[in-house]
Design an enzyme around this catalytic site. Structure first.
Site, mmCIF file in Angstrom:
data_model
loop_
_atom_site.group_PDB
_atom_site.id
_atom_site.type_symbol
_atom_site.label_atom_id
_atom_site.label_comp_id
_atom_site.label_asym_id
_atom_site.label_seq_id
_atom_site.Cartn_x
_atom_site.Cartn_y
_atom_site.Cartn_z
ATOM 1 C CB THR A 29 3.216 -7.279 3.062
ATOM 2 O OG1 THR A 29 2.343 -6.407 2.350
ATOM 3 C CG2 THR A 29 3.654 -8.416 2.155
ATOM 4 C CG ASP A 58 8.801 0.115 7.063
ATOM 5 O OD1 ASP A 58 9.994 -0.215 7.257
ATOM 6 O OD2 ASP A 58 7.924 -0.723 6.766
ATOM 7 N NE ARG A 94 -2.526 -0.797 3.633
ATOM 8 C CZ ARG A 94 -3.259 -0.547 4.709
ATOM 9 N NH1 ARG A 94 -4.539 -0.246 4.570
ATOM 10 N NH2 ARG A 94 -2.734 -0.592 5.914
#
Length: 267
Positions: free
Chosen positions: A130, A104, A11
């Site tokens: 994920t 991230d 995403r």
């Protein structure tokens, strides 16, 4: 206005920060999910106020990063990618090779930290995307390490792809499953929840005190009940277990904190 970009494996989330707002650290709402770079450029063209800068993390590879950079350049907006390093705004990274940690993960931990007072308990952040990552930060603002395992959806699809007779299953979680769908759903929930409880117990033992738990990501609803159940069972071993607190956008929260600094492009 500064754009905040979280480019993940499956995403692309976009938010924004109004540096003229009373509290510039509070980001605007997420603009899009499941966004491709071309759509990002089209959306920018509809804005009355053009962003002066985009600040982001990209773990989806160079091609995605180049696509985002090109889309932003069409509107005169440069992008600055945050990378992992030994220290970021007082958050210390204990990875053996600090740059190897996914940006991230480091920025999302900073997002959690931005919500806490100066004196805070240790905390675990479990992000169910994920991949599932389960990271621990101490009361001294040191990230001491974490786990990576396949996320719930990836576990399910890998079983369907890698075996001849197992379906792409969905079903209720049970202690003793009696059909294949139950067995797969229960195995996935048990693996995810067990990993969270493992890290929570390890943190409680390391710091000699109870540890807070924060959770994020689209896979959390699937494993929430099992995680909370196992935490309640484990509570007798390490004190009263916390109720995991769900965070909608820890990466964007961390980026907002960085964007509010005097010179974010130097970070």
């Amino acid at each position: 206005m500064i754009l905040l970009i979280d480019s993940g494996n499956s995403r692309l989330k976009v938010g924004w920060l109004d540096v003229r707002a009373p509290d510039p650290r509070e980001p605007g709402a997420v603009a899009f999910d499941n966004l491709d770079p071309n759509a990002l450029g089209d959306w920018l063209g509809t804005l009355a106020r053009k962003p002066v800068l985009a600040l982001g993390v990209n773990v989806a590879g160079a091609e995605r990063g180049d696509g985002i950079r090109t889309a932003l350049a069409r509107h005169g907006c440069p992008v600055h990618w945050i990378t992992s390093r030994l220290q970021l705004l007082g958050l210390h990274n204990r990875y053996t090779q600090s740059a190897q940690l996914g940006a991230d993960r480091l920025v999302s931990l900073l997002g959690v930290r931005s919500r806490l007072p100066q004196a805070h308990p240790p905390f675990v952040l479990a992000s169910f995307g994920t991949a599932t990552t389960i990271d621990t930060v101490g009361p001294d603002d040191v990230f001491i390490g974490g786990l990576i395992l396949p996320g719930p959806a990836l576990m399910r699809s890998s079983l369907a792809r890698g075996t001849a007779n197992l379906p792409l299953a969905d079903g209720p979680v049970a202690d003793f499953p009696v059909d294949t769908h139950q067995a797969i759903a229960s195995g996935i929930a048990a693996a995810q929840a067990g990993a969270v409880v493992r890290q929570w117990l390890a943190a409680c033992q390391r710091y000699g005190r109870s540890t807070d738990i924060y959770v994020a990501g689209g896979g959390w609803p699937e494993v929430q009940q099992e995680t909370e159940r196992l935490l309640a069972q484990a509570g007798g071993l390490a004190g009263t277990p916390p109720v995991p607190a769900y965070l909608d956008r820890p990466v964007l929260d961390g980026l907002a904190l960085l964007a509010a600094q005097p010179d974010p492009q130097s970070l």
